[in-house]
Design a protein around this motif. Structure first.
Motif, PDB file in Angstrom:
ATOM      1  N   PHE A   7       0.910  -1.033  -0.337  1.00 28.80           N
ATOM      2  CA  PHE A   7       0.072  -0.028   0.050  1.00 28.80           C
ATOM      3  C   PHE A   7       0.769   1.169  -0.081  1.00 28.80           C
ATOM      4  N   LYS A   8       0.865   2.231  -1.459  1.00 29.54           N
ATOM      5  CA  LYS A   8       1.566   3.090  -0.954  1.00 29.54           C
ATOM      6  C   LYS A   8       1.023   4.798  -0.837  1.00 29.54           C
ATOM      7  N   LYS A   9      -0.658   4.660  -0.333  1.00 29.42           N
ATOM      8  CA  LYS A   9      -1.434   5.500   0.308  1.00 29.42           C
ATOM      9  C   LYS A   9      -2.255   5.964  -1.783  1.00 29.42           C
ATOM     10  N   LEU A  10      -1.100   6.404  -2.438  1.00 28.98           N
ATOM     11  CA  LEU A  10      -2.113   7.021  -4.225  1.00 28.98           C
ATOM     12  C   LEU A  10      -1.591   5.568  -4.994  1.00 28.98           C
ATOM     13  N   THR A  11      -1.258   4.579  -4.849  1.00 27.43           N
ATOM     14  CA  THR A  11      -1.181   3.990  -5.664  1.00 27.43           C
ATOM     15  C   THR A  11      -1.473   2.376  -4.770  1.00 27.43           C
ATOM     16  N   ALA A  12      -0.561   1.119  -5.485  1.00 31.75           N
ATOM     17  CA  ALA A  12      -0.964   0.275  -4.652  1.00 31.75           C
ATOM     18  C   ALA A  12       0.031  -1.240  -5.640  1.00 31.75           C
ATOM     19  N   SER A  13       0.629  -1.676  -4.927  1.00 36.00           N
ATOM     20  CA  SER A  13       1.542  -3.024  -5.685  1.00 36.00           C
ATOM     21  C   SER A  13       1.490  -4.125  -5.496  1.00 36.00           C
ATOM     22  N   LEU A  14       1.204  -4.830  -6.473  1.00 39.64           N
ATOM     23  CA  LEU A  14       0.787  -6.469  -6.074  1.00 39.64           C
ATOM     24  C   LEU A  14       2.103  -7.239  -6.673  1.00 39.64           C
ATOM     25  N   HIS A  15       3.313  -7.174  -5.448  1.00 37.52           N
ATOM     26  CA  HIS A  15       4.469  -8.015  -6.091  1.00 37.52           C
ATOM     27  C   HIS A  15       4.101  -9.680  -6.180  1.00 37.52           C
ATOM     28  N   TYR A  16       4.777 -10.050  -7.016  1.00 36.76           N
ATOM     29  CA  TYR A  16       4.327 -11.843  -7.207  1.00 36.76           C
ATOM     30  C   TYR A  16       6.019 -12.498  -7.310  1.00 36.76           C
ATOM     31  N   ARG A  17       6.984 -11.432  -7.866  1.00 34.02           N
ATOM     32  CA  ARG A  17       8.009 -12.179  -7.851  1.00 34.02           C
ATOM     33  C   ARG A  17       8.858 -13.126  -7.154  1.00 34.02           C
ATOM     34  N   MET A  18       8.582 -13.272  -5.974  1.00 32.85           N
ATOM     35  CA  MET A  18       8.830 -14.313  -4.972  1.00 32.85           C
ATOM     36  C   MET A  18       8.436 -15.353  -4.803  1.00 32.85           C
ATOM     37  N   ALA A  19       7.080 -15.341  -5.463  1.00 35.02           N
ATOM     38  CA  ALA A  19       6.464 -16.892  -5.575  1.00 35.02           C
ATOM     39  C   ALA A  19       6.334 -17.497  -6.162  1.00 35.02           C
TER      40      ALA A  19
END
Length: 232
Positions: A137-149
């Motif tokens: 959660f980055k306040k104005l945007t958000a990121s779904l990270h799955y590089r380590m999945a």
């Protein structure tokens, strides 16, 4: 009309670039961070710029005829704490926030931060059964990270992610390198944020005064660059 981005070897066109710089009074150097200033890491917290590069940025920013823009998907707090150079412009959250000398702007609808936080909580809950994936959660945007999945689970992660988003409206998804970005609305990008800065500083005369060099590494940078070219 869509404009195709054609990649060229910079070193084959150095003379042309030098001539263009000489025709303009100001150079704007626009730099992406992850994948450009620093190699992409398995976790964003590991992607830290070294002191030598920071010194170079600070040195260049001290020139009267050069302006530096760091354009990134990271939050402003994150990228500023990494770069730690004042007097330059920071375009964060994929263009939805701009900070710099005498400039501080956000481009989101009222109540978006609250809605985004709720989305992130729901996504985090639904994806809790998967390892190596997290929502930032980055306040104005958000990121779904799955590089380590686990590679075998990536398709299920994506499916769960988009099924969860069906419960929400008025958002936009940007696909990056092993990451999905959730933003407020489509049509806004780092390129438009750069144009905002140019017009703020020079009005419509920016085209005659400014030569832009934009360096990035992924599709979001290509889209932003294309937008800038369309307004030359």
């Amino acid at each position: 009309m869509n404009r195709k981005v054609v990649l060229k070897d910079l070193f084959e066109y150095l003379t042309l670039v030098k001539n263009e710089i000489n025709r303009h009074s100001i150079l704007f150097l626009c730099l992406d961070y992850d994948g450009t200033l620093i190699p992409i890491k398995d976790h964003p917290a590991k992607a830290i710029i070294d002191n030598e590069k920071r010194k170079i940025i600070r040195s260049i920013s001290g020139k009267n005829d050069v302006k530096i823009i760091i354009a990134t998907g990271r939050s402003y707090e994150d990228i500023y704490n990494i770069i730690k150079v004042d007097g330059i412009y920071y375009i964060s959250n994929h263009g939805f926030k701009i900070n710099g000398p005498d400039l501080s702007e956000e481009f989101v609808e009222p109540g978006w931060e609250i809605r985004l936080r709720e989305m992130c909580k729901e996504i985090e809950k639904k994806l809790s059964c998967f390892e190596g994936v997290w929502i930032e959660f980055k306040k104005l945007t958000a990121s779904l990270h799955y590089r380590m999945a686990y590679k075998s689970e990536v398709n299920d992660i994506k499916k769960t992610f988009f099924e969860t988003l069906k419960n929400y409206v008025d958002y936009n998804i940007i696909e990056g390198k092993m990451v999905y970005e959730i933003t407020n609305f489509s049509g806004w990008n780092k390129g438009k944020a750069i144009l905002f800065i140019l017009k703020h500083l020079f009005g419509n005369l920016w085209k005659k005064k400014v030569f832009i060099i934009y360096i990035g590494d992924d599709n979001t940078d290509a889209v932003s660059y294309t937008h800038l070219r369309a307004h030359e």
